[in-house]
Scaffold this active site. Structure first.
Site, PDB file in Angstrom:
ATOM      1  N   TYR A   1      57.500  41.694  29.384  1.00  0.00           N
ATOM      2  CA  TYR A   1      56.115  42.033  29.029  1.00  0.00           C
ATOM      3  C   TYR A   1      55.697  41.434  27.686  1.00  0.00           C
ATOM      4  O   TYR A   1      54.514  41.389  27.366  1.00  0.00           O
ATOM      5  CB  TYR A   1      55.937  43.552  28.979  1.00  0.00           C
ATOM      6  CG  TYR A   1      55.728  44.178  30.346  1.00  0.00           C
ATOM      7  CD1 TYR A   1      56.723  44.125  31.318  1.00  0.00           C
ATOM      8  CD2 TYR A   1      54.528  44.819  30.657  1.00  0.00           C
ATOM      9  CE1 TYR A   1      56.526  44.698  32.567  1.00  0.00           C
ATOM     10  CE2 TYR A   1      54.328  45.394  31.907  1.00  0.00           C
ATOM     11  CZ  TYR A   1      55.331  45.327  32.855  1.00  0.00           C
ATOM     12  OH  TYR A   1      55.125  45.887  34.085  1.00  0.00           O
TER      13      TYR A   1
ATOM     14  N   LYS B   1      70.678  45.095  35.053  1.00  0.00           N
ATOM     15  CA  LYS B   1      71.218  44.142  36.028  1.00  0.00           C
ATOM     16  C   LYS B   1      72.199  43.268  35.256  1.00  0.00           C
ATOM     17  O   LYS B   1      72.037  42.059  35.110  1.00  0.00           O
ATOM     18  CB  LYS B   1      70.044  43.340  36.630  1.00  0.00           C
ATOM     19  CG  LYS B   1      70.412  42.398  37.755  1.00  0.00           C
ATOM     20  CD  LYS B   1      70.675  43.095  39.075  1.00  0.00           C
ATOM     21  CE  LYS B   1      71.148  42.061  40.086  1.00  0.00           C
ATOM     22  NZ  LYS B   1      71.517  42.673  41.388  1.00  0.00           N
TER      23      LYS B   1
ATOM     24  N   ASP C   1      69.089  47.414  41.480  1.00  0.00           N
ATOM     25  CA  ASP C   1      68.942  47.391  42.947  1.00  0.00           C
ATOM     26  C   ASP C   1      69.619  48.613  43.561  1.00  0.00           C
ATOM     27  O   ASP C   1      69.074  49.241  44.475  1.00  0.00           O
ATOM     28  CB  ASP C   1      69.437  46.068  43.543  1.00  0.00           C
ATOM     29  CG  ASP C   1      70.787  45.596  42.997  1.00  0.00           C
ATOM     30  OD1 ASP C   1      71.336  46.236  42.070  1.00  0.00           O
ATOM     31  OD2 ASP C   1      71.293  44.579  43.505  1.00  0.00           O
TER      32      ASP C   1
ATOM     33  N   ASP D   1      58.946  49.626  35.157  1.00  0.00           N
ATOM     34  CA  ASP D   1      57.660  49.583  35.851  1.00  0.00           C
ATOM     35  C   ASP D   1      57.868  49.759  37.350  1.00  0.00           C
ATOM     36  O   ASP D   1      57.232  50.594  37.997  1.00  0.00           O
ATOM     37  CB  ASP D   1      56.965  48.239  35.564  1.00  0.00           C
ATOM     38  CG  ASP D   1      55.667  48.116  36.340  1.00  0.00           C
ATOM     39  OD1 ASP D   1      54.876  49.071  36.303  1.00  0.00           O
ATOM     40  OD2 ASP D   1      55.462  47.085  37.005  1.00  0.00           O
TER      41      ASP D   1
ATOM     42  N   ASP E   1      57.217  53.379  40.037  1.00  0.00           N
ATOM     43  CA  ASP E   1      56.393  53.482  41.248  1.00  0.00           C
ATOM     44  C   ASP E   1      57.230  54.079  42.376  1.00  0.00           C
ATOM     45  O   ASP E   1      56.760  54.937  43.138  1.00  0.00           O
ATOM     46  CB  ASP E   1      55.845  52.108  41.674  1.00  0.00           C
ATOM     47  CG  ASP E   1      54.466  51.809  41.097  1.00  0.00           C
ATOM     48  OD1 ASP E   1      54.141  52.338  40.010  1.00  0.00           O
ATOM     49  OD2 ASP E   1      53.698  51.051  41.730  1.00  0.00           O
TER      50      ASP E   1
HETATM   51  C1  IPM Z   1      51.931  50.704  34.621  1.00  0.00           C
HETATM   52  C2  IPM Z   1      51.069  49.573  35.092  1.00  0.00           C
HETATM   53  C3  IPM Z   1      50.944  48.554  33.995  1.00  0.00           C
HETATM   54  C4  IPM Z   1      52.336  48.030  33.703  1.00  0.00           C
HETATM   55  C5  IPM Z   1      50.001  47.383  34.262  1.00  0.00           C
HETATM   56  C6  IPM Z   1      48.658  47.841  34.734  1.00  0.00           C
HETATM   57  C7  IPM Z   1      49.889  46.484  33.050  1.00  0.00           C
HETATM   58  O1  IPM Z   1      51.561  49.013  36.260  1.00  0.00           O
HETATM   59  O2  IPM Z   1      51.561  51.335  33.616  1.00  0.00           O
HETATM   60  O3  IPM Z   1      52.979  50.948  35.221  1.00  0.00           O
HETATM   61  O4  IPM Z   1      52.811  47.094  34.349  1.00  0.00           O
HETATM   62  O5  IPM Z   1      52.952  48.574  32.799  1.00  0.00           O
HETATM   63 MN    MN Z   2      53.291  50.078  37.041  1.00  0.00          MN
END
Ligand code: IPM
Ligand code: MN
Length: 327
Positions: free
Chosen positions: A125, A175, A208, A232, A236
């Protein structure tokens, strides 16, 4: 006590869920003196403004920032993400991205309760890289991963400190078998910090494999610490295995400065105005903000009111009202 809080509803469903969060915070008895910031994809499309130095300076004087979601169709990728969200993380040094995941259920089957500490200012990032011979057949693009001892160590220490107040277990996710430079730095730092926490047990998972365990055996986790990009993606997945991304909150923390609170989810422009957005992630992000402001009792009441999310149904504002009613 009144807290001065920047409100950034953002785009899409962002303002809808933030409105519910603010409603719940007020009902929990915490008074906020709010300053609204109209920023995000829509603002950029209107007048080209993404974020200004003045706004960053104003934010650094406030008690917290509470945000919905940003991103609009029609804005090129990266403009808002890098120019607003990442700039905020970097300039306010929000180096801890804390994402808790809790799924009520049978303790040794589907129930789980773990927290991901995602390093929030470095890795891929950071923006290191570039093009050579762009738009030719010989084009090269690089995107480096920046890992500093300082950045890694402060994330790892935060994870161990947090574990001391929980089940005293920390898992490093990386990793190391392929990323032998950055992985080595992470692993050495993790092992050195662990020596200072003799009561904390540790584990290591390749990212993984961690994906499999998130689905098959999340009970093994208490606190996880990982790199920015792995974090990140993993978070999710964490949302998906914990009742859905509509329930997952985030704290972007600078433990010594102003911090920012937002749902994990995005702006979901496809459902804007339909009342389908689940405000629980934003409400729980608000509870994390109250924790940070020292309003632990109100934060706990809010979390309790959201503790069986399956029973909270209806439109965005109906869910907000139901949470208020439970308070
Ligand atoms: C999150 C989002 C952000 C990230 C994006 C929107 C820049 O996906 O906060 O997880 O990748 O950190
Ligand atoms: Mn995200």
């Amino acid at each position: 006590m009144t807290y001065r809080v920047a409100i950034m509803g953002g785009d899409g469903i962002g303002p809808e869920v933030v409105a519910e969060g603010l409603k719940v915070i007020a009902a929990a008895g915490v008074e906020l003196d709010t300053v609204s910031y109209d920023l995000g994809g829509e603002r950029y499309l209107r007048d080209g403004v993404v974020l200004t130095d003045e706004i960053v300076a104003e934010w650094s004087e406030l008690d917290a920032i509470y945000a919905g979601a940003v991103g609009s169709p029609g804005v090129p990728p990266g403009v808002i993400e890098r120019g607003l969200l990442l700039r905020m993380r970097f300039e306010l040094d929000l180096y801890i991205n804390l994402r808790p995941f809790k799924f009520p259920g049978n303790a040794d089957r589907d129930g789980h309760d773990f927290v991901v500490i995602r390093e929030n200012t470095e890795g891929t990032y950071a923006g290191e890289g570039g093009f050579l011979r762009k738009n030719t057949a010989d084009e090269i693009a690089t995107q480096g991963s920046v890992n500093t001892r300082h950045g890694v160590e402060r994330a790892v220490r935060y994870a161990f400190d947090l574990a001391m107040s929980r089940r005293k277990h920390v898992t490093l996710v990386h990793k190391t078998n392929v990323l032998t430079f950055s992985g080595d730095l992470w692993e050495r730092t993790f092992n050195e910090v662990a020596v200072d926490y003799p009561e904390v047990t540790t584990a290591y998972n390749h990212v993984d494999a961690a994906c499999i365990y998130f689905v098959d055996d999340p009970q093994r986790y208490d606190v996880l610490v990982t790199d920015n990009l792995f974090g990140d993606i993993l978070t999710d997945l964490g949302g998906a295995v914990s009742g859905g991304i509509g329930l997952a909150p985030t704290a972007n923390l600078n433990p010594d400065g102003v911090s920012m609170f937002e749902p994990v989810h995005g702006s979901a422009p496809d459902i804007v105005g339909t009342g389908k957005a689940n405000p629980i992630a934003a409400v729980l992000s608000g509870a994390m903000m109250l924790d940070h402001l020292g309003e632990d009792a109100a934060a706990d009441r809010i979390r309790k009111a959201c503790s069986d999310p399956e029973s909270l149904s209806g439109s965005t504002s109906e869910i907000g009202d139901a949470i208020v009613a439970r308070l």
